[in-house]
Write an enzyme that holds these catalytic residues in place. Sequence first.
Site, PDB file in Angstrom:
ATOM      1  N   CYS A  75       3.491  -1.886   0.645  1.00 22.49           N
ATOM      2  CA  CYS A  75       4.686  -2.591   0.189  1.00 22.49           C
ATOM      3  C   CYS A  75       5.569  -2.944   1.386  1.00 22.49           C
ATOM      4  CB  CYS A  75       5.410  -1.779  -0.880  1.00 22.49           C
ATOM      5  SG  CYS A  75       6.590  -2.765  -1.841  1.00 22.49           S
ATOM      6  N   HIS A 162       1.211  -0.171  -4.711  1.00 23.25           N
ATOM      7  CA  HIS A 162       1.330   1.255  -4.379  1.00 23.25           C
ATOM      8  C   HIS A 162       0.076   2.003  -4.846  1.00 23.25           C
ATOM      9  CE1 HIS A 162       5.489   1.387  -2.943  1.00 23.25           C
ATOM     10  NE2 HIS A 162       5.639   0.337  -3.719  1.00 23.25           N
ATOM     11  N   GLU A 164      -0.689   4.949  -4.253  1.00 20.99           N
ATOM     12  CA  GLU A 164      -0.372   6.372  -4.430  1.00 20.99           C
ATOM     13  C   GLU A 164       0.120   6.726  -5.827  1.00 20.99           C
ATOM     14  OE1 GLU A 164       3.521   4.550  -2.846  1.00 20.99           O
ATOM     15  OE2 GLU A 164       1.369   4.186  -2.648  1.00 20.99           O
TER      16      GLU A 164
END
Length: 186
Positions: A75, A162, A164
Amino acid sequence: MRPIYIVNNYGQTNHLIKRMLRDLDIEAEMIKNDTPPETVRDECRGIILGGGPTLERAGYGFEYVDLGLPVLGICLGLHIIATRRNGTVAPGTMGGFGGVDVEVIDNSGILSGYDSNIPVWASHADEVKKIPEGFKLLAKSDICPVEAIANEEEHIYGVQWHPEVAHTQNGKLVFENFDRITRENL
């Protein structure tokens, strides 16, 4: 073996990057983005530029891109890479966080192992509008023409989404691929 450094750019999910790497048995340490570049260069084998609110708060992030180490930008980290290498970042048309279906154009390197479409979680408040010279497009979506890029010669990669977070399908592959890339380029 030296760890991968996760650069904390004040993003709300940076701690999830560290947790995912720990769960994957990948040695990693979180550092502040004001850590001197020479310390970063000498103490790690790769850099993950985490997300955050604005380019103005990126600290030494721009300089980390030029250390000769593998870099993965997530990002805001992607925006740091693009800006440092003379690409263009500007506000996106969709804004805020949400689910997006990403079309993978090149599923080698950092996106190795992915199918041609990935449901991801991303913020599109800002986006890369012009890919820097020397980089290639890896993925796009209906709302963002630049979802992922790579300069494979320099081992620099960036994703808008993202990996994660739990809402991203099989996000761990990005981190496993980056770990492999750092090991191959010690």
